[in-house]
Scaffold this motif. Structure first.
Motif, PDB file in Angstrom:
ATOM      1  N   ALA A   1       0.855  -1.166  -0.063  1.00 54.28           N
ATOM      2  CA  ALA A   1       0.042   0.164  -0.012  1.00 54.28           C
ATOM      3  C   ALA A   1       0.964   1.228  -0.133  1.00 54.28           C
ATOM      4  N   VAL A   2       1.929   1.260   0.856  1.00 55.21           N
ATOM      5  CA  VAL A   2       2.930   2.251   0.829  1.00 55.21           C
ATOM      6  C   VAL A   2       3.539   2.625  -0.618  1.00 55.21           C
TER       7      VAL A   2
ATOM      8  N   SER B   1       1.482   6.459  -6.937  1.00 56.75           N
ATOM      9  CA  SER B   1       0.441   7.343  -7.171  1.00 56.75           C
ATOM     10  C   SER B   1       0.637   8.649  -6.927  1.00 56.75           C
ATOM     11  N   ALA B   2       1.197   8.889  -5.872  1.00 51.24           N
ATOM     12  CA  ALA B   2       1.767  10.481  -5.708  1.00 51.24           C
ATOM     13  C   ALA B   2       2.618  10.996  -6.955  1.00 51.24           C
TER      14      ALA B   2
ATOM     15  N   ALA C   1       3.577  14.361 -11.476  1.00 47.15           N
ATOM     16  CA  ALA C   1       3.860  14.433 -12.717  1.00 47.15           C
ATOM     17  C   ALA C   1       3.096  14.972 -13.601  1.00 47.15           C
ATOM     18  N   ALA C   2       1.648  14.444 -13.730  1.00 43.51           N
ATOM     19  CA  ALA C   2       0.560  15.050 -14.474  1.00 43.51           C
ATOM     20  C   ALA C   2       0.041  16.178 -14.124  1.00 43.51           C
TER      21      ALA C   2
ATOM     22  N   HIS D   1      -1.088   3.620 -13.621  1.00 44.29           N
ATOM     23  CA  HIS D   1      -2.080   4.037 -13.422  1.00 44.29           C
ATOM     24  C   HIS D   1      -3.109   3.123 -12.846  1.00 44.29           C
ATOM     25  N   PHE D   2      -3.058   2.007 -13.723  1.00 47.67           N
ATOM     26  CA  PHE D   2      -4.158   0.997 -13.040  1.00 47.67           C
ATOM     27  C   PHE D   2      -3.664   0.238 -11.666  1.00 47.67           C
ATOM     28  N   VAL D   3      -2.284  -0.311 -11.613  1.00 49.12           N
ATOM     29  CA  VAL D   3      -2.140  -0.849 -10.312  1.00 49.12           C
ATOM     30  C   VAL D   3      -2.147   0.075  -9.081  1.00 49.12           C
ATOM     31  N   SER D   4      -1.748   1.242  -9.337  1.00 51.63           N
ATOM     32  CA  SER D   4      -1.928   2.255  -8.120  1.00 51.63           C
ATOM     33  C   SER D   4      -3.449   2.587  -7.735  1.00 51.63           C
ATOM     34  N   ALA D   5      -4.141   2.900  -8.698  1.00 52.17           N
ATOM     35  CA  ALA D   5      -5.492   3.292  -8.604  1.00 52.17           C
ATOM     36  C   ALA D   5      -6.309   2.082  -7.761  1.00 52.17           C
TER      37      ALA D   5
END
Length: 639
Positions: free
Chosen positions: A215-216, A222-223, A228-229, A511-515
């Motif tokens: 999770a960390v 994700s952060a 970046a975006a 995108h997918f794994v972190s979300a």
């Protein structure tokens, strides 16, 4: 935009040397249209892809019945009623039924035993002839309304069309085969759950530590991805609107818009009213209201509305799965546009949106196959949940998606205000009828086949889901579709890497794994608040205190980053009042976790179940929409 609004764009006289057609002579002789209106219709026709028939009916200058009769006289043919058409036997050809539907052309055996072609206008018969057997070249032309012909084709080919709409996407890129492996999934999940339960009982801290560690890690990914975006979007700026081009120099294409409806009796009147505000020339606009055969209530509600000639219903044969993408796959063949768009039932698009889309495509190369507009909510003041949902959408559509697109990453689509080049859409198989988040899946399938999606600075207003349980149901469907999309595209990781390239492949994973990991493991991350509050944590006996403080500080820092991004997204005139609500986004997260567990449950037991979103919950939504100024950005400002 109609003939009267086009008068200032140039002369309307007939070009020198252009002879009047037989149809025009009949229309004038019978007094169906005036010469001045006919000249202006011809001017529009010379600068667009519209037929004379479509221009005259769209502008209300002639009825469909009058035009059919005039065409019959001009071409020495005859027009058919629904009863006449039903009595004619189909002339069997090898032409794909999809082409017959698109052009609304049906080969038949006429009452004298000779072959004939039934169409709605002469151009349709000319466009389809290269795809018909040579023996039909001299066949006479019979005339009937386009919807009537398409309904008859659909009736004759119902089994084939019903099968085609669920198998358009190649099997290796679809999730439809999952229905054949239900028992295997149940056994595999049962074994996994038992194993996880045993490990948790025997090694509770180890299991907790591994999950918390993952999770960390995904929290950090994700952060970084968001930052970046976010930074890219701020530095590069929002997508540039397409440069205005004089209409006299821009050949305007036909545009079809699909509007899927299911149990929407409360809002169909508002929907039609909003669609009539679109300013794209109605002779080039083909709005298809996609209805389910089982949904008699919505069909009855629409039957009581006097629809303009450019809006028409298409009824989808009942079957499984009853999903939005399955319905759109069926309706796609009924469209005649070169650009295919999608609106939802509650949408309030900017009036000039389709013209902006057309200009965007006109200024872009063919590999730019899809345009995604911005989505926003028109009821953000209704309650706390609506406010948080609006903040989330503003962050996603105004900052994250434009940033991802500018970074050169493939982006998931938003399900509405999506416009595709028809050729590209059909080449990738349109929508996966079994994927309940067909928009995200389509975005990555387009990327895999070499196409690009770009954002467009035009906004569609939607209704924020403002009740907890409907919100959870909608979000669980989205998350289930995200899980499905990831698993489908990762069937062959090497092929995905080859098709996307390293950079976009990494973006896909991030995108997918972190979300998905973040919503599933959110409760484990919340536990680190215990450290910041000075309370004991389950990992205290395993990790040194300083590392726990670092993790807690990291969690707090990322919350501040998220708060900054959310506040930036709504720091504009329309949503500035929401800045004070951005700190409460931390309380918004638990709803997502509940939706994630519901999604995981359904992924195993009901992977194709479409948990429909309830619309019409906003208070005074139509009054709110009418109060908004109608600018080129649809009443919403841009960052």
């Amino acid at each position: 935009m109609g003939i009267s609004e086009l008068r200032h764009l140039g002369p309307t006289h007939r070009p020198a040397g252009t002879a009047m057609s037989a149809l025009e002579r009949v229309l004038l002789a019978r007094g169906i249209v005036k010469r001045d209106d006919l000249e202006r219709a011809g001017w529009v026709r010379s600068r667009s892809d519209a037929t004379l028939d479509r221009i005259l009916t769209a502008e209300g200058l002639a009825s469909e019945a009058d035009l059919l009769e005039a065409n019959a006289r001009a071409f020495q043919s005859r027009s058919l009623t629904a009863r006449d058409l039903a009595q004619l036997t189909q002339f069997h050809v090898d032409t794909p039924v999809e082409l017959l539907l698109r052009h609304a052309v049906l080969p038949v055996v006429d009452r004298d035993g000779k072959a004939a072609i039934v169409c709605s206008d002469r151009r349709s018969s000319e466009e389809i002839r290269p795809h018909l057997p040579v023996a039909l070249n001299p066949a006479r032309v019979l005339l009937a309304p386009r919807p009537m012909i398409q309904d008859r084709i659909a009736e004759l080919h119902r089994p084939a069309l019903s099968q085609a709409m669920v198998t358009r996407v190649p099997e290796e890129e679809s999730c439809r085969t999952w229905g054949q492996r239900r028992e295997f999934r149940l056994v595999a999940v049962a074994v996994l759950l038992v194993a996880l339960a045993l490990l948790t009982v025997l090694f509770p801290r180890l299991v907790f530590g591994i999950l918390a560690g993952w999770a960390v890690v995904t929290l950090i990914v994700s952060a970084l991805f968001k930052m970046a975006a976010f930074v890219t979007g701020l530095v590069v700026g929002p997508p540039e609107p397409p440069a205005p081009q004089p209409l006299r120099k821009l050949p305007l294409p036909r545009v079809s818009v699909l509007v899927p409806l299911f149990r929407e009796t409360e809002i169909v009147h508002e929907l039609v009213a909003r669609l009539t505000r679109l300013t794209y020339p109605k002779s080039l606009l083909d709005v298809v209201l996609v209805l389910e055969e089982e949904d008699g209530a919505t069909r009855d509600a629409l039957a009581g509305i006097d629809l303009p000639p450019w809006i028409r219903p298409v009824v989808v044969p009942d079957g499984a799965p009853r999903t939005k993408p399955r319905a759109m796959n069926y309706a796609l063949d009924f469209c005649d546009g070169d650009i295919i768009g999608i609106y939802d039932a509650e949408d309030a698009p900017a009036p000039d949106q389709i013209m902006q889309v057309v200009r965007k495509f006109g200024a872009s190369p063919p590999e730019m196959a899809c345009v995604q507009g911005y989505l926003d909510y028109y009821n953000p003041r209704q309650n706390w949940l609506a406010r948080c949902f609006t903040i989330e959408y503003a962050t996603w559509f105004r900052l994250m998606l434009p940033g991802m697109a500018r970074m050169g990453l493939a982006i998931p689509l938003g399900g509405t205000t999506v416009f595709c080049r028809r050729e590209a859409l059909e080449r990738v198989g349109a929508w996966d009828s079994h994927n309940v988040t067909e928009d995200a899946d389509l975005g990555f399938r387009l990327a895999r086949h070499g196409y690009r999606t770009e954002m467009l600075a035009t906004v569609t207003g939607e209704e924020a889901n403002c009740l907890p349980w409907p919100w959870i149901k909608q979000r669980s469907r989205w998350l289930k579709g995200y899980m499905t999309t990831y698993l489908v595209h990762m069937r062959r990781p090497r092929e995905l890497l080859r098709q996307l390239g390293t950079w976009r492949f990494l973006g896909f994973q991030a995108h997918f794994v972190s979300a998905l990991s973040q919503v599933m493991l959110a409760p484990l991350l919340w536990s680190f608040w215990l450290v910041l509050l000075g309370l004991p944590h389950p990992l205290d006996p395993v990790l040194p205190h300083w590392s726990m403080v670092v993790l807690g500080s990291l969690f707090l820092t990322i919350e501040v980053i998220n708060l900054t991004i959310h506040a930036t997204a709504v720091a504009r005139a329309r949503h500035k009042h929401l800045i004070l609500w951005t700190p409460t986004m931390h309380l918004y997260g638990p709803l997502g976790a509940v939706a994630a567990y519901k999604a995981l449950y359904e992924l195993v037991l009901k992977p194709f179940f479409w948990d429909k979103t309830t619309h019409g919950l906003s208070k005074g939504g139509e009054q709110v929409r009418r109060a908004l100024p109608q600018g080129s950005d649809g009443a919403f400002d841009f960052p």
